[in-house]
Design a protein around this motif. Structure first.
Motif, PDB file in Angstrom:
ATOM      1  N   LYS A 253       0.680   3.992  -5.195  1.00 56.93           N
ATOM      2  CA  LYS A 253      -0.527   3.602  -5.929  1.00 56.93           C
ATOM      3  C   LYS A 253      -1.645   4.590  -5.643  1.00 56.93           C
ATOM      4  CE  LYS A 253       0.225  -1.362  -6.236  1.00 56.93           C
ATOM      5  NZ  LYS A 253      -0.410  -2.668  -6.001  1.00 56.93           N
TER       6      LYS A 253
ATOM      7  N   ALA B  91       1.614   4.061  -9.618  1.00 57.31           N
ATOM      8  CA  ALA B  91       0.693   3.248 -10.412  1.00 57.31           C
ATOM      9  C   ALA B  91      -0.716   3.809 -10.243  1.00 57.31           C
ATOM     10  CB  ALA B  91       0.741   1.800  -9.951  1.00 57.31           C
TER      11      ALA B  91
ATOM     12  N   ALA C 196      -4.115   0.754  -2.596  1.00 58.40           N
ATOM     13  CA  ALA C 196      -3.828   2.151  -2.920  1.00 58.40           C
ATOM     14  C   ALA C 196      -3.358   2.910  -1.691  1.00 58.40           C
ATOM     15  CB  ALA C 196      -5.084   2.819  -3.495  1.00 58.40           C
TER      16      ALA C 196
END
Length: 158
Positions: A5, A33, A117
């Motif tokens: 992420k 992502a 993240a």
């Protein structure tokens, strides 16, 4: 090392656009992502006593813009920035968009934690000297306080 992420911090600047391009390229390479974050630092409307009309002595009307209207305008601008960034760089990639209100650097870190993240990508204005001292540095604050690596993307000099 895995990067699943990536959080990309954006605003309405060429610096952020350059960083977004870089961040989306990395996301494609790692099949990661993407989360986009745009922070709205609320503008304050000064509440002053209404000025008096010099002829009639009656209070004059204000600007007519209420704080909530201003926040709505800022939120719409934030959504437009995210939509333009997604349209320009995401292609078919799914993107999670965050809009936060408050301090830019703290908002980026908060969204990083929420999105979980693995890395933050942020552009820099490359300020130096007195300008940096007076203006502060969002990128520097994020680097110092983030629990994950931060990729600071400088603007190409032309």
């Amino acid at each position: 090392m895995t990067i699943d992420k990536i959080l990309i911090a954006i605003d309405d600047s060429a610096y952020a656009e350059h960083a977004a391009e870089y961040g989306f390229d990395i996301a494609r390479k790692f099949n990661a992502a993407v989360g986009l974050v745009n922070i709205i630092e609320p503008a304050l409307i000064r509440q002053m006593t209404p000025a008096a009309d010099p002829i009639m002595g009656m209070p004059m009307q204000g600007t007519g813009i209420e704080e909530m209207e201003l926040l709505d305008i800022q939120k719409n601008q934030s959504e437009n920035i995210a939509d333009r960034t997604i349209e320009k760089f995401a292609g078919s990639m799914p993107v999670t968009h965050f809009t936060e209100f408050g301090s830019t650097a703290d908002g980026i870190i908060k969204c990083c934690n929420e999105f979980k993240a693995d890395v933050i990508v942020i552009g820099t204005h490359s300020r130096t000297g007195l300008d940096r001292l007076l203006m502060g540095s969002v990128a520097e604050h994020v680097v110092r306080h983030s629990a994950v690596p931060v990729l600071v993307v400088p603007m190409k000099s032309e």
